[in-house]
Design an enzyme around this catalytic site. Structure first.
Site, short mmCIF file in Angstrom:
data_model
loop_
_atom_site.label_atom_id
_atom_site.label_comp_id
_atom_site.label_asym_id
_atom_site.label_seq_id
_atom_site.Cartn_x
_atom_site.Cartn_y
_atom_site.Cartn_z
N GLU A 46 49.58 45.23 18.98
CA GLU A 46 49.22 45.66 17.63
C GLU A 46 49.04 44.42 16.77
O GLU A 46 49.95 43.61 16.64
CB GLU A 46 50.30 46.57 17.05
CG GLU A 46 50.44 47.87 17.82
CD GLU A 46 51.55 48.74 17.28
OE1 GLU A 46 51.93 48.55 16.10
OE2 GLU A 46 52.04 49.61 18.02
N ASP A 57 57.06 47.50 5.23
CA ASP A 57 57.63 46.44 6.04
C ASP A 57 58.85 45.79 5.39
O ASP A 57 58.92 45.67 4.16
CB ASP A 57 56.56 45.37 6.31
CG ASP A 57 55.44 45.90 7.18
OD1 ASP A 57 55.76 46.42 8.26
OD2 ASP A 57 54.27 45.81 6.78
#
Length: 261
Positions: A46, A57
């Site tokens: 990814e 995140d």
């Protein structure tokens, strides 16, 4: 056939996917990072699009994103680098993961066309509303053979999970906790119950578990209740420790999760 479909056609379990932020630690090591992951047998890669406000995140990936932007990484440069590495990556699926804003700025039709051209195999856009996917993106995905990977969390209802399973392609990304990315020493009973609950639903699509996998215990728990696991923050930390040597970073990753040798 799409490389992602080929992977799931030949491997139903123990799939290892690794995320890294494009341009971190520097744009110059992008190609070597992909090559190192492929050579160590990672099943899927990814590639993160750096963004100034990565809301899902944790601090590790946030910092990597900021540094990648500072060093000049852009979505256009990322896709050019994918084009340069695609042949060397062989059959390993390359998944583009990023937030909607940079993709809108790039141009959605331009993005889909370029992704198909350079050999991206699927997209993950965490902040893309499902309703918008259905009306604006679903047909584009199918026309370009670019599955849109949708995320579920412990808070996602069974009805919603089944709806996603019926209406999406690729695989289902199971976020382990309703929190930001980051490493964890172990999954608690709450997470294991969630893994079991979804595993018992008999869904059509493969599921990969991400967020928090950092050692053999968490990797094994994810593998036990899904088709595989996604590792991100841990690998970013390994790259931080070996900024000029991606192969060493991948070796450190594999040792940490008990996959060395």
């Amino acid at each position: 056939m799409n490389r992602l479909k080929c992977l799931f056609g030949k491997k139903k379990s123990d799939i290892l996917s690794v995320y890294f932020t494009a341009g971190y630690p520097s744009p110059d090591v992008f190609e070597d990072t992909v090559k190192a992951l492929v050579s160590r047998g990672v099943d899927m890669i990814e590639i993160g699009v750096p963004f100034s406000d990565p809301m899902a995140d944790g601090p590790t990936i946030q910092e990597s994103s900021a540094k990648a932007l500072d060093k000049g990484m852009t979505l256009d440069l990322l896709l050019s680098k994918v084009a340069g590495i695609r042949e060397s990556a062989g059959d390993t699926p390359l998944v583009l993961m990023g937030y909607l804003n940079p993709m809108l700025r790039y141009g959605i039709d331009r993005l889909f066309s370029r992704c198909k051209e350079v050999g991206i195999d699927a997209l993950i856009i965490p902040d893309l509303p499902f309703a918008e996917y259905e009306t604006e993106y679903k047909q584009r995905c199918r026309d370009n053979d670019l599955p849109m990977i949708m995320l579920i969390t412990p808070a996602t209802s069974e009805e919603r999970i089944r709806f996603i399973d019926r209406n999406c392609d690729g695989f289902i990304y199971m976020v382990s906790v309703a929190a930001t990315t980051g490493t964890r020493e172990r999954f608690e009973k709450e997470q294991i119950d969630y893994f079991k609950r979804v595993n018992d639903m008999g869904l059509t699509h493969e599921r990969l578990i991400g967020f928090g996998i950092s050692n053999p215990e968490t990797l094994g728990q994810a593998m036990a209740y899904s088709s595989g696991a996604i590792i991100g923050s841990l690998f970013i930390k390994c790259l931080t420790a070996s900024p000029d040597n991606p192969a060493e970073a991948v070796d450190r990753l594999m040792k940490t999760i008990g996959r060395a040798g």
